[in-house]
Scaffold this active site. Structure first.
Site, PDB file in Angstrom:
ATOM      1  N   SER A 117      39.956  44.721  47.771  1.00  0.00           N
ATOM      2  CA  SER A 117      38.958  45.749  48.082  1.00  0.00           C
ATOM      3  C   SER A 117      39.357  47.086  47.503  1.00  0.00           C
ATOM      4  CB  SER A 117      38.851  45.987  49.585  1.00  0.00           C
ATOM      5  OG  SER A 117      38.781  44.838  50.310  1.00  0.00           O
ATOM      6  N   HIS A 138      35.148  41.498  43.397  1.00  0.00           N
ATOM      7  CA  HIS A 138      35.086  42.004  44.774  1.00  0.00           C
ATOM      8  C   HIS A 138      33.767  41.645  45.451  1.00  0.00           C
ATOM      9  CE1 HIS A 138      35.007  45.635  47.691  1.00  0.00           C
ATOM     10  NE2 HIS A 138      35.578  44.595  48.257  1.00  0.00           N
ATOM     11  N   GLU A 150      31.461  43.443  42.798  1.00  0.00           N
ATOM     12  CA  GLU A 150      31.999  44.408  41.838  1.00  0.00           C
ATOM     13  C   GLU A 150      32.973  43.653  40.921  1.00  0.00           C
ATOM     14  OE1 GLU A 150      31.960  48.631  44.292  1.00  0.00           O
ATOM     15  OE2 GLU A 150      33.630  47.282  44.652  1.00  0.00           O
ATOM     16  N   ASN A 188      33.711  50.875  48.263  1.00  0.00           N
ATOM     17  CA  ASN A 188      34.708  51.264  49.259  1.00  0.00           C
ATOM     18  C   ASN A 188      35.098  52.732  49.175  1.00  0.00           C
ATOM     19  OD1 ASN A 188      35.671  49.585  51.389  1.00  0.00           O
ATOM     20  ND2 ASN A 188      36.137  48.071  49.807  1.00  0.00           N
TER      21      ASN A 188
HETATM   22  P1  NAI Z   1      41.827  37.528  56.476  1.00  0.00           P
HETATM   23  O1  NAI Z   1      42.961  38.153  57.205  1.00  0.00           O
HETATM   24  O2  NAI Z   1      40.612  37.146  57.233  1.00  0.00           O
HETATM   25  O3  NAI Z   1      42.301  36.227  55.665  1.00  0.00           O
HETATM   26  C1  NAI Z   1      43.412  36.220  54.826  1.00  0.00           C
HETATM   27  C2  NAI Z   1      43.926  34.802  54.772  1.00  0.00           C
HETATM   28  O4  NAI Z   1      44.912  34.692  53.745  1.00  0.00           O
HETATM   29  C3  NAI Z   1      44.601  34.346  56.068  1.00  0.00           C
HETATM   30  O5  NAI Z   1      43.957  33.182  56.514  1.00  0.00           O
HETATM   31  C4  NAI Z   1      46.053  34.045  55.664  1.00  0.00           C
HETATM   32  O6  NAI Z   1      46.580  32.905  56.324  1.00  0.00           O
HETATM   33  C5  NAI Z   1      45.896  33.780  54.193  1.00  0.00           C
HETATM   34  N1  NAI Z   1      47.089  34.015  53.400  1.00  0.00           N
HETATM   35  C6  NAI Z   1      47.954  35.047  53.475  1.00  0.00           C
HETATM   36  N2  NAI Z   1      48.898  34.917  52.523  1.00  0.00           N
HETATM   37  C7  NAI Z   1      48.608  33.785  51.828  1.00  0.00           C
HETATM   38  C8  NAI Z   1      49.192  33.108  50.728  1.00  0.00           C
HETATM   39  N3  NAI Z   1      50.281  33.586  50.143  1.00  0.00           N
HETATM   40  N4  NAI Z   1      48.619  31.979  50.299  1.00  0.00           N
HETATM   41  C9  NAI Z   1      47.493  31.503  50.894  1.00  0.00           C
HETATM   42  N5  NAI Z   1      46.898  32.081  51.939  1.00  0.00           N
HETATM   43  C10 NAI Z   1      47.454  33.212  52.390  1.00  0.00           C
HETATM   44  O7  NAI Z   1      41.478  38.565  55.289  1.00  0.00           O
HETATM   45  P2  NAI Z   1      40.079  38.832  54.568  1.00  0.00           P
HETATM   46  O8  NAI Z   1      39.313  39.805  55.379  1.00  0.00           O
HETATM   47  O9  NAI Z   1      39.456  37.551  54.197  1.00  0.00           O
HETATM   48  O10 NAI Z   1      40.570  39.620  53.268  1.00  0.00           O
HETATM   49  C11 NAI Z   1      41.167  38.946  52.191  1.00  0.00           C
HETATM   50  C12 NAI Z   1      41.069  39.810  50.928  1.00  0.00           C
HETATM   51  O11 NAI Z   1      39.689  40.100  50.685  1.00  0.00           O
HETATM   52  C13 NAI Z   1      41.784  41.157  51.005  1.00  0.00           C
HETATM   53  O12 NAI Z   1      42.303  41.460  49.753  1.00  0.00           O
HETATM   54  C14 NAI Z   1      40.653  42.117  51.360  1.00  0.00           C
HETATM   55  O13 NAI Z   1      40.903  43.431  50.931  1.00  0.00           O
HETATM   56  C15 NAI Z   1      39.497  41.506  50.600  1.00  0.00           C
HETATM   57  N6  NAI Z   1      38.163  41.816  51.123  1.00  0.00           N
HETATM   58  C16 NAI Z   1      37.922  41.826  52.463  1.00  0.00           C
HETATM   59  C17 NAI Z   1      36.652  42.130  52.942  1.00  0.00           C
HETATM   60  C18 NAI Z   1      36.352  42.124  54.395  1.00  0.00           C
HETATM   61  O14 NAI Z   1      35.273  42.604  54.779  1.00  0.00           O
HETATM   62  N7  NAI Z   1      37.226  41.609  55.260  1.00  0.00           N
HETATM   63  C19 NAI Z   1      35.545  42.439  52.026  1.00  0.00           C
HETATM   64  C20 NAI Z   1      35.901  42.302  50.619  1.00  0.00           C
HETATM   65  C21 NAI Z   1      37.165  42.049  50.194  1.00  0.00           C
END
Ligand code: NAI
Length: 280
Positions: A117, A138, A150, A188
């Site tokens: 993000s 993104h 994006e 963002n």
């Molecule tokens: P989340 O915390 O819901 O999920 C992240 C997942 O990654 C967890 O299930 C964790 O177990 C897993 N994980 C961590 N390290 C890992 C690895 N080395 N290998 C495999 N799995 C691993 O996070 P979320 O919200 O899905 O965010 C993920 C990415 O997406 C971040 O970079 C965030 O900035 C981006 N993002 C998030 C948005 C949101 O609204 N939450 C919107 C757009 C982008």
């Protein structure tokens, strides 16, 4: 035409992105290090697809077909695809680590897309074995519903790789927008104040969070800032605030709020943990 996609991280974003990939006809692998998260993702995707059946957007047979295109995996050796999309923690070292690990099991043309993000795509690719094949992709939350993506070129990204990701967005029925690798990209960066100013109002006792949400929704925003932070995840939103703050040399206007720090410290991360500003 991309045929196989591997999504890394099956949390809030990864499970939605995997659903989108499968709906666009791709054979999809969804990987997470946490097996509980993978189980939750299975349920969430089934539920979302059933919703589409109930709304008569897809048939029951299509639902089965889409779901059967997804393989839930917990071994990185299975993560072989044309495009790898990572949606793991918002930390450069973690993203670099997984891309370099997967470079070893994938063919030499695989494209690494990051759903970051707020981190700099140039900074991520600087430490990757094949920097020219790293692209920002993104998505927005919830990924199956939000059309915008994006697409971000870092300073070493090849035109070909960026074009492949741009075309993939179209294949996924999304609306891609090319963005510069500037802090927070476009959405963002602009939206940061939607969250930060809202928290400032509450911090200073000038409004309750419920009232801020109600008023912003009444003016036409789909979700008030506090509901939106609960949907995004407090940890992710704080990481984005911190990374934009650092990228602007700690400019006062981007200072993260003590409210979000407190929520993260308590583990009240929003919808994904059952409690954030609201209870779920
Ligand atoms: P989340 O915390 O819901 O999920 C992240 C997942 O990654 C967890 O299930 C964790 O177990 C897993 N994980 C961590 N390290 C890992 C690895 N080395 N290998 C495999 N799995 C691993 O996070 P979320 O919200 O899905 O965010 C993920 C990415 O997406 C971040 O970079 C965030 O900035 C981006 N993002 C998030 C948005 C949101 O609204 N939450 C919107 C757009 C982008």
């Amino acid at each position: 035409m991309i045929e196989t996609i591997c999504v890394i991280g099956a949390g809030t974003m990864g499970s939605g992105i995997a659903q989108v990939a499968a709906q666009s006809g791709c054979y999809t692998l969804l990987f997470d290090i946490n097996s509980e998260v993978l189980e939750k993702a299975k349920i969430a995707i089934q539920k979302n697809l059933q919703y589409l059946v109930d709304k008569q957007k897809i048939t029951a047979a299509e639902k089965e077909m889409i779901y059967s295109r997804i393989r839930f995996v917990n071994d990185t050796n299975d993560c072989v695809a044309d495009v790898v999309i990572e949606a793991i923690v918002e930390k450069i070292a973690a993203k670099v680590g997984i891309f370099n690990q997967l470079a070893e099991v994938n063919h030499s043309k695989v494209i690494f897309a990051t759903n970051t993000s707020s981190l700099s795509v140039s900074d991520i690719q600087a430490e990757i074995i094949h920097p020219e094949r790293v692209v920002g992709m993104h998505f927005f939350n919830p990924a199956p519903l939000m059309k915008l993506v994006e697409v971000v070129k870092g300073n070493q990204t090849s035109d070909e790789a960026a074009q492949t990701i741009y075309d993939l967005c179209k294949q996924m029925n999304k609306v891609p927008v090319l963005c510069k690798d500037a802090p927070g990209f476009i959405v963002n960066r602009v939206a940061r104040h939607y969250y930060l100013e809202a928290m400032k109002l509450v911090e200073r006792g000038e409004a309750s969070f419920e009232n801020v949400d109600a008023i912003m929704e009444a003016t036409g925003f789909k979700m008030g800032p506090f509901k939106l932070m609960d949907l995004i995840g407090m940890d992710i939103n704080l990481a984005v605030s911190q990374s934009i703050y650092e990228a602007f040399d700690k400019a006062e206007r981007f200072t993260p709020s003590p409210i979000q720090m407190d929520k993260v410290a308590k583990g009240d991360l929003g919808k994904k943990t059952g409690k954030g500003f609201y209870q779920y």
